[in-house]
Scaffold this active site. Structure first.
Site, PDB file in Angstrom:
ATOM      1  N   LYS A 172     -33.261 -50.921  38.504  1.00  0.00           N
ATOM      2  CA  LYS A 172     -34.190 -50.591  39.601  1.00  0.00           C
ATOM      3  C   LYS A 172     -35.575 -50.231  39.073  1.00  0.00           C
ATOM      4  O   LYS A 172     -36.241 -49.358  39.632  1.00  0.00           O
ATOM      5  CB  LYS A 172     -33.623 -49.464  40.467  1.00  0.00           C
ATOM      6  CG  LYS A 172     -32.294 -49.814  41.160  1.00  0.00           C
ATOM      7  CD  LYS A 172     -31.855 -48.746  42.150  1.00  0.00           C
ATOM      8  CE  LYS A 172     -30.550 -49.082  42.841  1.00  0.00           C
ATOM      9  NZ  LYS A 172     -29.353 -49.084  41.965  1.00  0.00           N
ATOM     10  N   ARG A 173     -36.004 -50.881  38.005  1.00  0.00           N
ATOM     11  CA  ARG A 173     -37.327 -50.596  37.475  1.00  0.00           C
ATOM     12  C   ARG A 173     -38.387 -51.072  38.468  1.00  0.00           C
ATOM     13  O   ARG A 173     -38.173 -52.054  39.190  1.00  0.00           O
ATOM     14  CB  ARG A 173     -37.547 -51.276  36.128  1.00  0.00           C
ATOM     15  CG  ARG A 173     -36.543 -50.869  35.036  1.00  0.00           C
ATOM     16  CD  ARG A 173     -36.635 -49.391  34.689  1.00  0.00           C
ATOM     17  NE  ARG A 173     -35.902 -49.093  33.471  1.00  0.00           N
ATOM     18  CZ  ARG A 173     -34.696 -48.518  33.412  1.00  0.00           C
ATOM     19  NH1 ARG A 173     -34.059 -48.162  34.514  1.00  0.00           N
ATOM     20  NH2 ARG A 173     -34.128 -48.271  32.241  1.00  0.00           N
TER      21      ARG A 173
END
Lengths: 288, 288
Positions: free
Chosen positions: A102-103
């Site tokens: 989930k960068r």
């Protein structure tokens, strides 16, 4: 993305096994030695053993495997080494991997994350956060395309957690629509689907159906199945016209299936839970 | 958060030195040996040396130091080890650290990220992505409060990159307002400011002023100064009524200041650039 679609077809399964290793829920036989020795340095090895055990046991029933980066980072640099090892082993065993990181960063930072997780660690796909806009997603797609391994992205669109409603539905149009349009704009067709997928939870069926309208050719990674409370029927609104387009993640209900049966081997319990989930998803007609 | 405010007061500086190590821009004297030996395993050591050199040279002029996690992850598990070492050394030298991780996950995953970056790695503050709502931010604040080290969060609100406008201003109310309200709801006063801060770029002055109205007691971490094109004057709309409440990040303009003067030592060039930035920010009246 194409690699996951092909794997789902070959296995006849849309199940994604989520690796969220949580030491406090590990089977006691795995933890006995580090507890006795009191050496924290043993823990990364225990996590590696647990993950590889789950991988081997559940691979026949899974289209892909998803690694929750947070659980490995919590163990420090050595934990990141285990994360890297598990990705490599899964890919070697023919299971495409999704790095659930989930960068959401931009420019050189986004490119560095893409290089780290898709290239260095070798994951096939990656989850991405869209809050910083297209700049945050495109570098991951660029890297996946450069590598030509049938990879892609799953951008957070409509997530399954309770507080996401207050955020993602607070505006007009709702944020999940803006995010869905971003996903559509960036995608390139590859096989029957685009390489730009979306994370769409199973806990908000009307929202899921709306996102499917906006993204008829995207693969959805659907969390919220199993431990988070969504049943297989809740997946239906997310399916595309052919009953495809969705892969469904289950983490805790598989990893910790042994908790329901204290005498059982954790791998056997996980395999049974994975098989059951695969079958439930087949029964509602989900498949590529 | 309080630790950073105190440091800014003590140093008379609102400058945050951003550590975004990029090997392709390192001074040649640092890179000579790994290039000669051709061993990639030497690179994490070179990054450690560079970061510690920058830290020592710029500490007198900085309120805090911010580490861009992506640049370290790109070097694999050993890179994460360097990230951990640099945080520890900065804190030991009295410089509060901001882990620029922009993580955005929920429940056990968010808690694991908080445990990893605030507790295990020991950063004082962390940047957080709000797309998944309060569930994504609260675990970080809980961990910071539990540790009682004067830490806190900086939640992405209005970022400085070009494509953020198309996303964060696509709705009514705009997402940055929803994010700002989330930041306000979760904050607890600690000293003159709350522990729940915001990332607000200097490149959108009207937006910055609006976010300040919504968050009169929050500390803003402002990127976009220096290499991204914003001058010190662009910081003014973000200041609170006392001229405080903003810390300003500069990464590349400090780290790679030696590029403008090939004969210079990179540490001396960085120190001069940091001192100049500190002074420019003083001149517009920014201070706590």
């Amino acid at each position: 993305m194409e690699a996951i679609v092909e794997s789902a077809r070959r296995k006849g399964s849309v199940l994604v096994v989520g690796l969220d290793p949580d030491l406090s829920r590990f089977p006691t036989e795995l933890l006995r030695s580090p507890r006795e020795s009191g050496e924290e340095s043993v823990l990364p090895g225990v996590v590696r053993e647990f993950c590889l055990g789950i991988l081997e046991a559940t691979a026949p029933f899974a289209a892909a495997v998803k690694l929750q980066s947070a659980c490995f980072e919590l163990l420090g640099a050595e934990g990141v080494g285990v994360y890297s090892d598990v990705i490599r082993e899964a890919e070697r065993a023919g299971l495409p991997t999704i790095a659930d990181v989930k960068r959401g960063d931009i420019d050189a930072s986004a490119s560095a994350y893409a290089g780290a997780h898709l290239s260095r660690f070798g994951a096939r796909c990656v989850t991405v956060n869209p809050y910083m806009g297209a700049d945050a997603v495109k570098p991951f797609l660029d890297e996946a395309r450069r590598l030509e391994r049938g990879g892609g992205t799953f951008t957070l669109v409509a997530t399954s957690n309770p507080s996401s409603v207050a955020f993602q539905e607070a505006t007009a149009p709702p944020m999940y629509e803006v995010a869905a349009r971003l996903v559509a704009d960036l995608g390139q067709k590859s096989g029957d689907y685009t390489d730009s997928g979306a994370v769409v939870g199973v806990t908000r069926p009307a929202v899921g159906a709306r996102v499917r309208e906006l993204l008829p050719e995207a693969v959805f990674l659907a969390p919220g199945f199993g431990a988070q409370g969504g049943g297989a029927a809740a997946v239906r609104p997310l399916l595309d016209r052919r009953g495809g387009g969705v892969i469904v993640n289950s983490s805790r209900a598989i990893l910790y299936a042994h908790e329901g049966d204290p005498g059982a081997d954790y791998r056997e319990a996980a395999a049974s839970a994975a098989k059951r989930s695969r079958d439930e998803l087949r029964e509602i007609g989900a498949g590529f």
